[in-house]
Scaffold this active site. Structure first.
Site, PDB file in Angstrom:
ATOM      1  CE  LYS A 112       8.899  -0.043   5.058  1.00 34.12           C
ATOM      2  NZ  LYS A 112       8.038   1.052   4.569  1.00 34.12           N
ATOM      3  CD  GLN A 116       6.405  -0.863   1.495  1.00 34.20           C
ATOM      4  OE1 GLN A 116       7.612  -0.840   1.575  1.00 34.20           O
ATOM      5  NE2 GLN A 116       5.675   0.238   1.538  1.00 34.20           N
ATOM      6  CE  LYS A 155       3.414   4.901   8.974  1.00 31.33           C
ATOM      7  NZ  LYS A 155       4.559   4.897   8.055  1.00 31.33           N
ATOM      8  CG  ASP A 195       7.488   6.682   8.862  1.00 28.51           C
ATOM      9  OD1 ASP A 195       7.946   7.597   8.139  1.00 28.51           O
ATOM     10  OD2 ASP A 195       7.175   5.555   8.422  1.00 28.51           O
ATOM     11  CG  ASP A 222      10.521   3.331   4.622  1.00 33.43           C
ATOM     12  OD1 ASP A 222      10.842   2.397   3.885  1.00 33.43           O
ATOM     13  OD2 ASP A 222       9.366   3.436   5.111  1.00 33.43           O
ATOM     14  CD  GLU A 263      10.616   4.915   8.866  1.00 34.80           C
ATOM     15  OE1 GLU A 263      10.858   4.326   9.942  1.00 34.80           O
ATOM     16  OE2 GLU A 263       9.951   4.395   7.959  1.00 34.80           O
TER      17      GLU A 263
END
Ligand SMILES: [Mg+2]
Length: 368
Positions: A266, A294, A162, A191, A242, A217
């Site tokens: 997802k 998620q 992240k 991401d 996403d 992402e």
């Protein structure tokens, strides 16, 4: 095969530690268990994870929209009328995880009724997926230690980091520390959850250009329309969209605009029925696919695994199937087990999971 009831049961299970990322953080899994009951006495299950910072849904809102709008619209249909169900759900705007949980619980009930596994009903490509683990915000040493633990305990060798914090050097230092510690032993991607601007993203990707990333992402918002195209056009890795592409139409629009080159599917937000549409669309447009998470519990993870294992493109890349490890407990009678970096689909009919009644009684929040 007639649907006689749809139940929405709120429950709350604490995380071992909060998970932090650019668009928010979670401390407790306040999800909704959805049960579809049929005239044959079959019960299909799935879960809806409210993500207010991504889709605007709340736990109370999911229960209310299912009880007041979706259940009355669907009860009386059969398990085979899944396109009728989808059409009726889509009369209502938004509410993606509530709709998806109903859709997946119907597929589960169908599989149980027929004695067939959902992964095979969907596509039957393989019986397992490699697992990618998501590393939430922390300092480089802590994130390296977490990756080490995941590799040593579960054999996981793909990590999504992240990013999206300021200054950007904080995040690029984490990715560099991971690459230096593990070398070619691991695969890495990042991401941003829309945390950076396009220019910050471009600078960060330049700083990380020697680190062999698989993907980038959602580094900046899709609403920064021209800036995002400018960014995606200059990257030498696929750019995964996403949360900016929650529907097949969004995937089409963003792809044709040059604002994405890969897609995160997802099941929590597109169920099985609409995920199939996104998957076919990705095939047609030539987008790479990653099965996303998620922040699902074990029920949601089993759903993502069932779908991801069904097709070549969804099982080619490691799927994000490990967030449930951060939860202190779960509702399943038989917990999922990651071994050698892989999760195998259940041998049982339907999605192949059973809810432990004692655990549900303990964690549900609608009865005191
Ligand atoms: Mg994401």
């Amino acid at each position: 095969m007639k649907i006689t009831a749809i139940e929405a049961v709120p429950f709350a299970i604490p995380y071992r530690k909060p998970l932090r990322f650019a668009s928010g953080e979670v401390h407790v899994a306040e999800h909704v268990l959805v049960r579809v009951v049929t005239s044959d006495g079959v019960v299909g299950v799935a879960e809806a994870p409210p993500r207010p910072f991504t889709y605007g849904e709340t736990q109370d809102g999911i229960v209310a929209v299912i009880d007041k709008i979706f259940a009355p619209a669907i009860v009386g249909l059969t398990l085979l009328e899944r396109e009728v169900v989808t059409a009726r759900l889509n009369r209502t705007i938004g509410n993606p995880t509530a709709k998806s949980a109903i859709d997946m619980a119907i597929w589960d009930a169908l599989g149980r009724t027929l004695g067939l596994r959902v992964p095979e009903l969907l596509g039957g490509f393989t019986d397992h997926m490699r697992v990618s683990h998501m590393l939430g915000f922390d300092d480089p040493a802590t994130m390296v230690a977490e990756a080490e633990k995941m590799r040593d305990t579960y054999g996981i060798t793909t990590f999504k980091v992240k990013v999206g914090r300021r200054p950007i050097g904080l995040d690029t230092a984490v990715v560099r520390a991971l690459r230096e510690r593990f070398g070619d032993e691991i695969d890495l991607y990042v991401d941003g959850n829309r945390g950076w601007t396009a220019s910050e993203s471009a600078r960060a990707m330049k700083q990380m250009s020697d680190l062999g990333l698989l993907f980038a992402e959602e580094l900046c918002p899709a609403d920064d329309v021209l800036a995002r195209r400018w960014l995606v056009g200059q990257l030498d890795v696929p750019f995964i969209a996403d949360e900016s592409v929650p529907t097949p139409a969004d995937v089409t629009r963003e792809s044709l605009a040059g604002a994405m080159t890969a897609v995160s599917i997802k099941t929590a937000r597109t169920g099985f029925t609409t995920s199939r549409r996104v998957h076919h669309l990705a095939e047609g447009l030539g987008l790479e696919v990653v099965m996303g998470n998620q922040i699902d519990g074990q029920i949601g993870t089993a759903c993502a695994l069932a779908f991801g294992s069904a097709f070549p493109s969804t099982s080619r890349n490691a799927g994000e199937l490990s967030n449930f490890l951060d939860m202190s407990d779960d509702l399943l009678a038989e917990p999922l087990e990651i071994r050698d970096g892989r999760l195998h689909t259940s041998p049982h009919a339907g999605i192949g999971i059973e809810i432990d009644p004692d655990k549900l009684a303990h964690y549900r929040t609608d009865r005191s």
